[in-house]
Design a protein around this motif. Structure first.
Motif: not given
Length: 250
Positions: A53-64, A118-128
């Protein structure tokens, strides 16, 4: 990219589900409906063994939640339907028989934190960095709360729910169990997500399905629980406090 979308691609038996909205990947009702259905379909697709599960764009994963839609809610029934959109996505992820890997490239707010949890295994950048901002507008993280509490614990969930003004850094979220790994760059994140997902594809699908059911044990009542929570949010969004606060976002 100017138009919202939900799309799925399959590569090496990994189903990549990507959502996008030009307003910082906020989620209006139609995108939530499509996202829930896409996750359900991927769970039933034999060509897919693992989901990302991912989102488009480079900056915000999801603003809710979409503020544009929140502002236009004028009755409890409409409010419940809107917040049920998040409930339906979380329940689709919960019921999906396949592991879902979260790819969190940037800030995530409110309902976005619920998706990550809600993901089973979640990976992120330091900007998250993460924030639960709902209390700021007079509601609360009622629908996503159970998913966040399940992943991070009641103490961490209540901390960010009460401190609704603050973005908490990715390393804090990692220490609390939301993220498994935090990477310096999006490129490093993408490489790790791809490697992890394709490695899992070599595992026995039945074993992964059974493991997932164990991970989510105790959530069997979430269809009704999250519907009840959506009704609470749907009522509170009509309060004078919330209506006045939302006017400032117009």
């Amino acid at each position: 990219m100017t138009q919202p979308y939900v799309k799925q691609t399959i590569e090496n038996q990994v189903g990549y589900i990507e959502f996008f909205h030009p307003a910082h990947n906020s989620l209006p009702g139609d995108v939530l409906i499509e996202l829930a259905q896409t996750i359900t379909n991927a769970g039933n697709n034999d060509a897919i063994k693992v989901i990302v599960l991912k989102s488009g764009g480079d900056r915000t994963f999801c603003a809710g939640a979409s503020f544009k839609e929140l502002i236009n809610i004028n009755d409890e029934a409409t409010g419940k339907v809107f917040f049920s959109g998040f409930a339906n996505v979380i329940n689709a992820m919960r019921k999906c028989p396949k592991f879902i890997i979260g790819r969190i490239q940037g800030k995530t707010v409110g309902g976005g934190v619920g998706l990550a949890a809600s993901t089973d295994y979640c990976m992120a950048t330091k900007f998250a960095s993460v924030k639960l901002s709902e209390l700021n507008i007079g509601i609360g993280p009622f629908v996503v709360g159970p998913a966040i509490e399940r992943k991070m614990g009641l103490s961490a969930m209540s901390q960010i729910a009460i401190d609704a003004d603050t973005f908490y850094p990715a390393d804090w979220a990692k220490n609390k169990g939301l993220f498994t790994q935090v990477f310096e760059t999006t490129e490093a994140l993408d490489e790790a997500v791809k490697t992890t997902a394709e490695h899992l594809c070599a595992y026995n699908p039945e074993a992964m399905k059974e493991m997932k059911s164990i991970f989510w044990k105790g959530t069997e009542d979430w269809d009704s629980l999250l519907a009840e929570r959506a009704a609470i949010s749907g009522r509170l969004v009509l309060s004078e406090f919330t209506k006045e606060t939302l006017k400032r976002f117009k």
